[in-house]
Design an enzyme around this catalytic site. Structure first.
Site, short mmCIF file in Angstrom:
data_model
loop_
_atom_site.label_atom_id
_atom_site.label_comp_id
_atom_site.label_asym_id
_atom_site.label_seq_id
_atom_site.Cartn_x
_atom_site.Cartn_y
_atom_site.Cartn_z
N CYS A 71 0.89 -1.18 0.00
CA CYS A 71 0.00 0.00 0.00
C CYS A 71 0.92 1.22 0.00
O CYS A 71 2.12 1.09 0.17
CB CYS A 71 -0.92 0.02 1.23
SG CYS A 71 -2.31 1.16 1.01
N CYS A 82 -3.73 6.27 0.76
CA CYS A 82 -3.30 4.99 0.17
C CYS A 82 -2.95 5.11 -1.31
O CYS A 82 -2.63 4.10 -1.94
CB CYS A 82 -4.39 3.94 0.35
SG CYS A 82 -4.82 3.65 2.08
N LYS A 90 -12.05 -5.28 2.75
CA LYS A 90 -11.46 -4.45 3.79
C LYS A 90 -12.41 -3.30 4.09
O LYS A 90 -12.68 -2.46 3.22
CB LYS A 90 -10.11 -3.92 3.33
CG LYS A 90 -9.40 -3.06 4.36
CD LYS A 90 -7.99 -2.70 3.90
CE LYS A 90 -7.31 -1.80 4.90
NZ LYS A 90 -5.97 -1.42 4.45
N ARG A 98 -2.47 2.85 13.13
CA ARG A 98 -1.98 4.08 12.51
C ARG A 98 -0.94 4.76 13.40
O ARG A 98 -0.10 5.51 12.89
CB ARG A 98 -3.16 4.98 12.15
CG ARG A 98 -3.96 4.33 11.01
CD ARG A 98 -5.21 5.05 10.59
NE ARG A 98 -5.95 4.21 9.64
CZ ARG A 98 -7.16 4.50 9.20
NH1 ARG A 98 -7.79 5.58 9.62
NH2 ARG A 98 -7.76 3.69 8.35
N GLU A 120 -16.64 -7.72 -3.95
CA GLU A 120 -15.21 -7.41 -3.81
C GLU A 120 -14.37 -8.68 -3.90
O GLU A 120 -13.35 -8.73 -4.60
CB GLU A 120 -14.92 -6.73 -2.45
CG GLU A 120 -15.14 -5.22 -2.44
CD GLU A 120 -14.09 -4.46 -3.24
OE1 GLU A 120 -13.14 -5.07 -3.77
OE2 GLU A 120 -14.23 -3.23 -3.35
N LYS A 159 -11.15 -8.29 6.60
CA LYS A 159 -10.54 -7.44 7.62
C LYS A 159 -11.46 -6.30 7.98
O LYS A 159 -11.96 -5.66 7.05
CB LYS A 159 -9.22 -6.90 7.05
CG LYS A 159 -8.49 -5.93 7.91
CD LYS A 159 -7.31 -5.36 7.17
CE LYS A 159 -6.79 -4.20 7.98
NZ LYS A 159 -5.91 -3.36 7.24
N SER A 191 -5.56 -4.21 14.81
CA SER A 191 -4.97 -3.56 15.99
C SER A 191 -6.01 -3.25 17.07
O SER A 191 -5.77 -3.51 18.24
CB SER A 191 -4.25 -2.29 15.55
OG SER A 191 -5.12 -1.43 14.83
N TYR A 237 -1.80 -9.98 16.19
CA TYR A 237 -0.72 -9.51 17.07
C TYR A 237 -0.55 -10.44 18.27
O TYR A 237 0.41 -10.32 19.02
CB TYR A 237 -1.01 -8.07 17.52
CG TYR A 237 -1.17 -7.15 16.33
CD1 TYR A 237 -0.06 -6.67 15.64
CD2 TYR A 237 -2.44 -6.83 15.84
CE1 TYR A 237 -0.20 -5.87 14.52
CE2 TYR A 237 -2.59 -6.03 14.71
CZ TYR A 237 -1.47 -5.56 14.06
OH TYR A 237 -1.62 -4.78 12.93
C1 PBG Z 1 -2.61 -0.19 5.19
C2 PBG Z 1 -3.09 -1.11 6.24
C3 PBG Z 1 -3.87 -0.81 7.38
C4 PBG Z 1 -3.96 -1.99 8.14
C5 PBG Z 1 -3.29 -2.97 7.42
N1 PBG Z 1 -2.77 -2.41 6.25
C6 PBG Z 1 -4.41 0.47 7.89
C7 PBG Z 1 -5.46 1.22 7.20
O1 PBG Z 1 -6.09 0.77 6.25
O2 PBG Z 1 -5.65 2.34 7.66
C8 PBG Z 1 -4.66 -2.10 9.47
C9 PBG Z 1 -4.17 -3.19 10.36
C10 PBG Z 1 -4.55 -3.06 11.80
O3 PBG Z 1 -5.34 -2.21 12.23
O4 PBG Z 1 -4.00 -3.87 12.57
N2 PBG Z 1 -3.48 0.08 4.16
ZN ZN Z 2 -3.26 2.11 2.82
#
Ligand code: PBG
Ligand code: ZN
Length: 327
Positions: A121, A131, A196, A206, A234, A249, A275, A314
């Site tokens: 990304c 992104c 996603k 973030r 998707e 996700k 996260s 994690y």
């Molecule tokens: C990047 C990305 C993100 C996550 C994985 N790849 C963040 C986003 O889309 O803002 C999130 C992973 C997490 O929250 O653990 N595009």
């Molecule tokens: Zn991104």
């Protein structure tokens, strides 16, 4: 079909050994993918404030971490990079001497028996934290896709085993597949972040990846949390475009989606326990409001029961440790 009192569902529950025999879902180490954050420098191990137990690591410490991951029996990691310099075009994302490219080369030179997945990304690399490339406040799709394909190739050239595009641009899986094949990387699988959502659960990430957007949000490319049928559309696009593994996700709040995607496509399906899901469990456990280990295992078992074949989490090291000392 028998009814009560002939049928008594509790019969299989009172003996712990019988409970073990009839258990349907068991988390194994092979289910786990461990996310890691790599930063420039040496000797760095910055704790991520909103994610207890998670660190930003410089490459030397990343290597040590990978050794531990392998010795615990975890088969795979997914790498996120925090670059030295960010710019409008996210140049370090597709630079052969970028942080990820260097990290992957080092891991591949020093560590055996570890599947290295790279997140593709631009948001960690752009000065604006979006992104993709911008025109004013609009994220450009097709121009971004070309850069993502370049990024994917630079990861493959560094030695990545699986490429994982997380950007949610339309057409990126096809473009990445085509570029990889053209460069001879026909054997490298794509794990696409197929479904996603635009989720509040990404907050702590973030901080970890220093990738918060400078303005606006990600709603113009990530999915509306309210939509289920759209998830099927998707996933279908990514499968048609050549994804080998599809991901949903976040995971815990979207178990219905994991199940639908698994049943509909019968593809290897990954789920990302993100996260925020991790940090909520950690925080409640630190306050003694819940039993952290128990809820960790419950959350992961639920994700697997819903249909996930692998889980990005994690908790991977904690789970592997738990498995190693309880079996
Ligand atoms: C990047 C990305 C993100 C996550 C994985 N790849 C963040 C986003 O889309 O803002 C999130 C992973 C997490 O929250 O653990 N595009
Ligand atoms: Zn991104």
């Amino acid at each position: 079909m028998a009814i009560y009192p002939t049928k008594r569902l509790r019969r299989l529950r009172h003996n712990p050994l019988i409970r073990d025999m009839v258990r349907e879902t068991i988390i194994t180490k092979n289910d786990l993918i461990y996310p890691l954050f790599v930063v420039p420098g040496n000797g760095i191990k910055n704790p991520v404030k909103s994610m207890p137990g998670v660190y930003q690591l410089s490459i030397d410490n990343l290597i040590k971490e990978c050794e531990e991951v392998v010795s615990l029996g975890i088969p795979a990691i997914i790498l996120f990079g925090i670059p030295e310099h960010k710019d409008e075009k996210g140049s370090e994302a597709y630079d052969e001497n970028g942080i990820i490219q260097k990290a992957v080369r080092e891991i591949k030179a020093k560590i055996k028996n570890l599947v290295v997945i790279t997140d593709v990304c631009l948001c960690e690399y752009t000065s604006h934290g979006h992104c993709g490339l911008l025109n004013g406040e609009e994220i450009l799709n097709d121009e971004t896709v070309s850069l993502l394909a370049k990024e994917a190739i630079s990861h493959a050239e560094a030695g990545a085993d699986i490429i994982a595009p997380s950007d949610m641009m339309d057409g990126r899986v096809a473009a990445i597949r085509k570029s990889l094949d053209y460069k001879g990387f026909t054997k490298i699988p794509i794990m696409s972040y197929a479904v996603k959502y635009s989720s509040g659960y990404y907050g702590p990430f973030r901080d970890a990846a220093d990738s918060a957007p400078a303005f606006g949000d990600r709603r113009s490319h990530q999915m509306d949390i309210a939509n289920g049928d759209e998830a099927i559309r998707e996933a279908e696009s990514d499968v048609e475009e050549g994804a080998d593994i599809i991901m949903v996700k976040p995971a815990g709040p979207y178990l219905d989606i994991i199940r639908r995607v698994k049943e509909k496509f019968a593809m290897p399906t990954a789920a990302y326990q993100v996260s925020g899901e991790y940090s909520m469990i950690k925080a409640a456990a630190q306050n003694d409001w819940i039993d952290g280990e128990r809820v960790m295992l419950e959350s992961l078992t639920a994700i697997k029961r819903a249909g996930a074949d692998m889980i990005l989490t994690y908790f991977a090291k904690d789970v592997a440790q738990w498995i190693n000392s309880n079996n």
